[in-house]
Write a protein that holds these residues in place. Structure first.
Motif, PDB file in Angstrom:
ATOM      1  N   GLY A  52       0.800  -1.219   0.000  1.00  0.00           N
ATOM      2  CA  GLY A  52       0.000   0.000   0.000  1.00  0.00           C
ATOM      3  C   GLY A  52       0.833   1.268   0.000  1.00  0.00           C
ATOM      4  O   GLY A  52       0.439   2.284  -0.576  1.00  0.00           O
ATOM      5  N   LYS A  55       3.610   3.483  -3.486  1.00  0.00           N
ATOM      6  CA  LYS A  55       3.575   4.731  -4.256  1.00  0.00           C
ATOM      7  C   LYS A  55       4.292   5.853  -3.513  1.00  0.00           C
ATOM      8  O   LYS A  55       4.951   6.696  -4.122  1.00  0.00           O
ATOM      9  CB  LYS A  55       2.126   5.136  -4.532  1.00  0.00           C
ATOM     10  N   ASP A 265      -8.326  11.303   4.566  1.00  0.00           N
ATOM     11  CA  ASP A 265      -7.956  10.594   3.348  1.00  0.00           C
ATOM     12  C   ASP A 265      -6.488  10.859   3.053  1.00  0.00           C
ATOM     13  O   ASP A 265      -6.072  12.009   2.858  1.00  0.00           O
ATOM     14  CB  ASP A 265      -8.844  11.107   2.203  1.00  0.00           C
ATOM     15  N   ASN A 267      -4.870  10.533   0.498  1.00  0.00           N
ATOM     16  CA  ASN A 267      -4.653  11.132  -0.822  1.00  0.00           C
ATOM     17  C   ASN A 267      -4.565  12.652  -0.772  1.00  0.00           C
ATOM     18  O   ASN A 267      -4.068  13.272  -1.717  1.00  0.00           O
ATOM     19  CB  ASN A 267      -5.794  10.751  -1.767  1.00  0.00           C
ATOM     20  N   LYS A 292      -6.962   5.067   2.870  1.00  0.00           N
ATOM     21  CA  LYS A 292      -6.586   5.137   1.449  1.00  0.00           C
ATOM     22  C   LYS A 292      -5.097   5.408   1.224  1.00  0.00           C
ATOM     23  O   LYS A 292      -4.713   6.029   0.232  1.00  0.00           O
ATOM     24  CB  LYS A 292      -7.423   6.203   0.729  1.00  0.00           C
ATOM     25  N   ASP A 294      -3.055   3.341   0.304  1.00  0.00           N
ATOM     26  CA  ASP A 294      -2.605   2.531  -0.816  1.00  0.00           C
ATOM     27  C   ASP A 294      -2.795   3.230  -2.157  1.00  0.00           C
ATOM     28  O   ASP A 294      -2.239   2.803  -3.166  1.00  0.00           O
ATOM     29  CB  ASP A 294      -3.364   1.199  -0.836  1.00  0.00           C
ATOM     30  N   GLY A 295      -3.558   4.310  -2.177  1.00  0.00           N
ATOM     31  CA  GLY A 295      -3.833   4.973  -3.451  1.00  0.00           C
ATOM     32  C   GLY A 295      -3.110   6.280  -3.618  1.00  0.00           C
ATOM     33  O   GLY A 295      -3.433   7.074  -4.501  1.00  0.00           O
ATOM     34  N   THR A 296      -2.105   6.536  -2.779  1.00  0.00           N
ATOM     35  CA  THR A 296      -1.488   7.858  -2.794  1.00  0.00           C
ATOM     36  C   THR A 296       0.028   7.793  -2.768  1.00  0.00           C
ATOM     37  O   THR A 296       0.606   6.834  -2.265  1.00  0.00           O
ATOM     38  CB  THR A 296      -1.972   8.677  -1.582  1.00  0.00           C
ATOM     39  N   GLY A 319      -6.819  -0.207   2.039  1.00  0.00           N
ATOM     40  CA  GLY A 319      -7.697  -0.934   1.134  1.00  0.00           C
ATOM     41  C   GLY A 319      -9.133  -0.867   1.598  1.00  0.00           C
ATOM     42  O   GLY A 319      -9.441  -0.266   2.627  1.00  0.00           O
ATOM     43  N   GLU A 320     -10.018  -1.498   0.842  1.00  0.00           N
ATOM     44  CA  GLU A 320     -11.442  -1.443   1.117  1.00  0.00           C
ATOM     45  C   GLU A 320     -11.930  -2.614   1.956  1.00  0.00           C
ATOM     46  O   GLU A 320     -13.023  -2.566   2.512  1.00  0.00           O
ATOM     47  CB  GLU A 320     -12.228  -1.414  -0.204  1.00  0.00           C
ATOM     48  N   ASP A 324      -8.340  -4.480   6.038  1.00  0.00           N
ATOM     49  CA  ASP A 324      -7.402  -3.472   5.535  1.00  0.00           C
ATOM     50  C   ASP A 324      -7.333  -2.224   6.408  1.00  0.00           C
ATOM     51  O   ASP A 324      -6.698  -1.236   6.045  1.00  0.00           O
ATOM     52  CB  ASP A 324      -7.766  -3.073   4.099  1.00  0.00           C
TER      53      ASP A 324
END
Length: 339
Positions: A52, A55, A265, A267, A292, A294-296, A319-320, A324
């Protein structure tokens, strides 16, 4: 997974529980906590955490692929940390700390410097690592705030499942009364977790919160989780509504709310730090849930929070899925970031 550790209450022996990170000590207990093997699930969590944070961490880790430790390396590291939204103050602190560690250890290998940076980050984040204690009050009233889209209601659902799985009885309060979707989403989580929910269409959020705390006391629930409406800190009238909810909850239980959590968040980077400052000014936050990650590529904001507004981080999410969301451990995070 979460582990609950029991301790004796002042009057009769009802068993309060604590929800600690794996690497921290639970609240003081008159008897040792039962041995619980967490190695396997925690190992699975660490693998997810490393994936995660890829990134965010990849740009930092590549700095240490060179052959020498020089000014160029530190300049590249400074850029990488800033790009990860670590913030100027935390970046300056980490660079100064790292240079001292390199000097003291007489390290000449850039790869070894990466390990020293992990140590520096872990030490910076250590004050944010704190267990969420359940059971010192019955019910433990937890008020949860956050902007729309941060994952607030989903995080409440995940936390509810963890609490219920460990034997804590939970009552949910749907205090986002003007948004039907929010009430429906929380009702779904209540149904999945087989817990009760107090809800009211178009009613006063503070009144719903009051009713939930009163019901939690009357029904002997361990935890009351209050889901508030998502808002931006610039929406002053809505921030005042949050203050009202807190005041009214105190009328139902003078010691409540026992926890005021903000879901942010990952992100949003530096904007997350601004949210922490604004919500803390309004509500006196006791803890954070950061979702979140894992998305940033902006996960370094945790370092900025540690340096500029050190509110404890109880949970982080990558994660969702239900599993997670896990307890925050400073060293695990630092090592996963630079893995």
């Amino acid at each position: 997974m979460f582990s609950f550790f029991r301790k004796k209450a002042p009057t009769p022996p009802s068993p309060p529980a604590a929800l600690p990170p794996a690497a921290t000590q639970a609240a003081q207990s008159p008897a040792p906590a039962p041995a619980v093997s967490e190695a396997a699930p925690r190992k699975g969590w660490l693998d997810k955490l490393k994936a995660g944070l890829r990134k965010t961490g990849s740009g930092i880790a590549t700095v240490f692929t060179g052959t020498q430790i020089d000014d160029a390396l530190y300049e590249e590291l400074e850029t990488a940390l800033l790009m990860a939204d670590t913030g100027v103050k935390a970046t300056e602190h980490l660079l100064a700390d790292l240079k001292k560690r390199v000097k003291d250890s007489k390290t000449t290998d850039p790869a070894a410097v990466k390990g020293l940076l992990a140590d520096a980050i872990a030490d910076l984040l250590a004050p944010l690592q704190k267990p969420l204690v359940i059971g010192e009050h019955k019910p433990t009233v937890i008020m949860v705030a956050g902007v729309n889209g941060a994952g607030k209601t989903t995080s409440i659902g995940k936390l509810t499942r963890h609490l219920a799985n460990e034997g804590a009885t939970v009552l949910l309060a749907a205090a986002d009364t003007f948004r039907a979707a929010a009430r429906e989403q929380l009702a779904i989580w209540a149904d999945r977790n087989t817990v009760e929910i107090i809800t009211q269409q178009g009613g006063d959020p503070a009144a719903v919160s009051f009713d939930a705390v009163t019901a939690g006391k009357a029904r002997g629930r361990d935890v009351v989780l209050v889901d508030t409406a998502g808002r931006l800190p610039t929406q002053l009238h809505l921030m005042e509504e949050l203050r009202k909810i807190k005041r009214v909850v105190q009328k139902a239980d003078a010691t409540a709310p026992h926890e005021v959590l903000l879901v942010i968040d990952g992100n949003t980077g530096q904007n997350a730090l601004m949210q922490v400052k604004a919500f803390d000014d309004a509500l006196a936050l006791t803890g954070l849930i950061i979702t979140k990650l894992d998305g940033t590529a902006k996960g370094g904001v945790i370092c900025a929070i540690a340096r500029e507004k050190p509110v404890p981080i109880y949970f982080i999410g990558v994660g969702e899925k239900l599993e997670d969301l896990e307890t925050f451990d400073a060293r695990e995070f630092a090592q996963a970031l630079l893995a």
